[in-house]
Write a protein that holds these residues in place. Sequence first.
Motif, mmCIF file in Angstrom:
data_model
loop_
_atom_site.group_PDB
_atom_site.id
_atom_site.type_symbol
_atom_site.label_atom_id
_atom_site.label_comp_id
_atom_site.label_asym_id
_atom_site.label_seq_id
_atom_site.Cartn_x
_atom_site.Cartn_y
_atom_site.Cartn_z
ATOM 1 N N ARG A 105 0.898 -1.362 0.159
ATOM 2 C CA ARG A 105 -0.022 0.139 0.011
ATOM 3 C C ARG A 105 0.917 1.202 -0.048
ATOM 4 O O ARG A 105 0.665 2.259 -0.762
ATOM 5 N N ALA A 106 1.941 1.199 0.754
ATOM 6 C CA ALA A 106 2.803 2.334 0.803
ATOM 7 C C ALA A 106 3.429 2.503 -0.675
ATOM 8 O O ALA A 106 3.838 3.764 -0.994
ATOM 9 N N GLU A 107 3.815 1.563 -1.321
ATOM 10 C CA GLU A 107 4.492 1.522 -2.512
ATOM 11 C C GLU A 107 3.505 2.126 -3.466
ATOM 12 O O GLU A 107 4.127 3.036 -4.243
ATOM 13 N N ARG A 108 2.330 1.863 -3.559
ATOM 14 C CA ARG A 108 1.532 2.249 -4.336
ATOM 15 C C ARG A 108 1.163 3.923 -3.982
ATOM 16 O O ARG A 108 1.027 4.732 -5.052
ATOM 17 N N ALA A 109 1.267 4.216 -2.606
ATOM 18 C CA ALA A 109 1.033 5.725 -2.548
ATOM 19 C C ALA A 109 1.964 6.451 -2.842
ATOM 20 O O ALA A 109 2.042 7.652 -3.441
ATOM 21 N N GLU A 110 3.259 5.832 -2.643
ATOM 22 C CA GLU A 110 4.577 6.688 -3.229
ATOM 23 C C GLU A 110 4.486 6.770 -4.725
ATOM 24 O O GLU A 110 4.691 7.996 -5.133
ATOM 25 N N GLU A 138 1.955 6.713 -6.638
ATOM 26 C CA GLU A 138 0.880 8.007 -7.012
ATOM 27 C C GLU A 138 1.156 9.316 -6.671
ATOM 28 O O GLU A 138 1.020 10.149 -7.656
ATOM 29 N N LEU A 139 2.087 9.447 -5.655
ATOM 30 C CA LEU A 139 2.363 10.646 -5.267
ATOM 31 C C LEU A 139 3.507 11.094 -6.248
ATOM 32 O O LEU A 139 3.775 12.492 -6.660
ATOM 33 N N THR A 142 1.649 12.217 -9.138
ATOM 34 C CA THR A 142 1.022 13.626 -8.737
ATOM 35 C C THR A 142 1.948 14.507 -9.108
ATOM 36 O O THR A 142 1.856 15.835 -9.580
#
Length: 135
Positions: free
Chosen positions: A95-100, A102-103, A106
Amino acid sequence: MTMTLADAAQIDDGVVTPRADRPKRRTFTAEYKAAILAEYDAADRGERGSILRREGLYSSHIVEWRKAAEAGAASALGPKARERRDREVEQLRIRAERAEAELARTRAALDIVGKAHALLETLSESTGTAKPPKR
């Protein structure tokens, strides 16, 4: 005796569902098992039955827990907490890898929008057109 709607809802309609009206299986923590084993082993023979009755246990619980403890499997005394924790850590890592990721996307998009804005502003100034007044 009159039958009400509440009574009608309790009538057995003949449908049998698996595990209907069966209690859930109890689970015990490793700490609880170790504490009960210690208390059981320290008690006199006459007191052991009262411990089992008080806790709602059977002698088979003690036998199985003792086998697990003697086998040196401390993890066997408790649920497979380590496996659950490892699985949860792995899910959080993903989940953290996906969020990073996506960040990063962005930030790249914002950088591109900023550069496009600066380019359009430069082109607007070079053509001599005035900026529209801000409201």
